[in-house]
Write an enzyme that holds these catalytic residues in place. Structure first.
Site, PDB file in Angstrom:
ATOM      1  N   ASN A 132      12.498 -54.876  29.249  1.00  0.00           N
ATOM      2  CA  ASN A 132      13.113 -54.161  28.112  1.00  0.00           C
ATOM      3  C   ASN A 132      12.049 -53.597  27.178  1.00  0.00           C
ATOM      4  OD1 ASN A 132      16.184 -54.169  27.969  1.00  0.00           O
ATOM      5  ND2 ASN A 132      15.754 -56.263  28.631  1.00  0.00           N
ATOM      6  N   ARG A 162      11.363 -75.456  13.641  1.00  0.00           N
ATOM      7  CA  ARG A 162      11.687 -74.038  13.859  1.00  0.00           C
ATOM      8  C   ARG A 162      11.260 -73.217  12.652  1.00  0.00           C
ATOM      9  NH1 ARG A 162      15.002 -72.832  18.145  1.00  0.00           N
ATOM     10  NH2 ARG A 162      15.999 -74.616  19.127  1.00  0.00           N
ATOM     11  N   HIS A 192      21.417 -58.755  24.659  1.00  0.00           N
ATOM     12  CA  HIS A 192      21.962 -59.913  25.368  1.00  0.00           C
ATOM     13  C   HIS A 192      22.644 -59.423  26.648  1.00  0.00           C
ATOM     14  CE1 HIS A 192      23.448 -63.915  26.002  1.00  0.00           C
ATOM     15  NE2 HIS A 192      24.638 -63.411  26.255  1.00  0.00           N
ATOM     16  N   ASP A 241      23.471 -65.286  19.232  1.00  0.00           N
ATOM     17  CA  ASP A 241      24.177 -64.167  19.876  1.00  0.00           C
ATOM     18  C   ASP A 241      25.478 -63.824  19.139  1.00  0.00           C
ATOM     19  OD1 ASP A 241      22.171 -64.076  21.822  1.00  0.00           O
ATOM     20  OD2 ASP A 241      23.216 -65.487  23.107  1.00  0.00           O
TER      21      ASP A 241
HETATM   22  C1  GAR Z   1      17.089 -59.650  29.576  1.00  0.00           C
HETATM   23  O1  GAR Z   1      18.110 -59.653  30.547  1.00  0.00           O
HETATM   24  C2  GAR Z   1      17.665 -59.949  28.207  1.00  0.00           C
HETATM   25  O2  GAR Z   1      18.939 -59.381  28.011  1.00  0.00           O
HETATM   26  C3  GAR Z   1      17.740 -61.448  28.236  1.00  0.00           C
HETATM   27  O3  GAR Z   1      16.530 -61.818  28.826  1.00  0.00           O
HETATM   28  C4  GAR Z   1      16.145 -60.817  29.772  1.00  0.00           C
HETATM   29  C5  GAR Z   1      14.720 -60.435  29.488  1.00  0.00           C
HETATM   30  O4  GAR Z   1      14.247 -59.557  30.463  1.00  0.00           O
HETATM   31  N1  GAR Z   1      17.929 -62.011  26.942  1.00  0.00           N
HETATM   32  C6  GAR Z   1      18.686 -63.075  26.716  1.00  0.00           C
HETATM   33  O5  GAR Z   1      19.255 -63.689  27.592  1.00  0.00           O
HETATM   34  C7  GAR Z   1      18.798 -63.479  25.255  1.00  0.00           C
HETATM   35  N2  GAR Z   1      19.863 -64.411  25.072  1.00  0.00           N
HETATM   36  P1  GAR Z   1      12.933 -58.727  30.232  1.00  0.00           P
HETATM   37  O6  GAR Z   1      11.877 -59.728  29.756  1.00  0.00           O
HETATM   38  O7  GAR Z   1      12.603 -58.169  31.579  1.00  0.00           O
HETATM   39  O8  GAR Z   1      13.211 -57.683  29.200  1.00  0.00           O
END
Ligand code: GAR
EC number: 2.1.2.2
Length: 227
Positions: free
Chosen positions: A16, A67, A111, A147
């Site tokens: 992303n 955190r 998400h 989320d």
């Molecule tokens: C993506 O599918 C994103 O939507 C998800 O992690 C992946 C990261 O992929 N995020 C979550 O699940 C957040 N709750 P990437 O590192 O290749 O962008």
């Protein structure tokens, strides 16, 4: 138009992040990525950032007692870069008010499910295993719950009966790569107005893009030119 200075938070592969970089380099995403911060040292997204000369930082949450302490240090580092907004692109941490308040109303997250269904890690897998006929992805503002924040854009992606969840996840990811840059551009343009749970998109003087996926997919609000 001046570019919005942003930070991108990652934990993993960074595809992303790559989608954001690609749209910046195509000249249709008006943001300047001041820093890519990962809570995991081995995250491949860090390499992607380095390839494009974007400053990186690894900050392990394991090195902090709470955190809040971790978030406080992220805020200090990111503020120093001049970032005014934050895009969470596969960042697998829940953030606290320490971070939220520092970038109030200017943190968005991608998400891989149609929220409010299948929140949390592994959204695609859970949706696939549940047997949904339609899954998808969501970009939303971040608030104090996981989320949960107001939804900016969603894409519905059909799930095929019995298909491997990895195949579904890959199809969803391809759409993530379109809606995250689009939502980021709307943020940069200052066109996102939040009223309670509702995000209203201000009108733009741009042509609507073709919804040119090679599989059925519904994206709302519709993508604009180039996304
Ligand atoms: C993506 O599918 C994103 O939507 C998800 O992690 C992946 C990261 O992929 N995020 C979550 O699940 C957040 N709750 P990437 O590192 O290749 O962008």
């Amino acid at each position: 138009m001046s570019k919005l200075p942003i930070a991108v938070l990652i934990s993993g592969g960074g595809s992303n992040l790559q989608a954001l970089i690609d749209k910046i380099e195509e000249g249709i995403l008006d943001v300047d990525i001041k820093m890519v911060l990962s809570n995991r040292a081995g995250a491949y997204g860090l390499e992607r950032a380095k390839t494009h000369s974007i400053p990186t930082c690894v900050l392990s949450h394991k090195d902090f007692k709470s955190r809040e302490d971790f978030d406080g240090e992220m805020v200090r580092i990111l503020k120093e870069t001049g970032a005014q907004a934050v895009v969470m692109a596969g960042f697998m941490r829940i953030i606290t008010p320490v971070f939220l308040n520092a970038f109030s109303g200017r943190i968005i997250n991608i998400h891989p499910a149609l929220l409010p269904s299948f929140a949390g890690a592994g959204g695609q897998t859970e949706a696939g295993e549940y047997g949904v006929q339609i899954s998808g992805c969501t970009v939303h503002f971040v608030d104090e719950k996981m989320d949960n924040g107001a939804i900016i854009i969603q894409a519905a992606v059909p799930a095929m009966p019995g298909e491997d969840v990895d195949v579904l996840a890959k199809r969803i990811l391809r759409v993530e790569h379109r809606i995250l840059p689009q939502a980021t551009q709307w943020l940069a343009e200052g066109r996102l107005r939040t009223e309670g749970r509702f995000v209203k998109l201000g009108l733009a003087d741009v042509a609507k893009a073709e919804q040119d996926t090679d599989f059925p997919c519904l994206i709302n609000p519709p993508l604009e030119y180039g996304f």
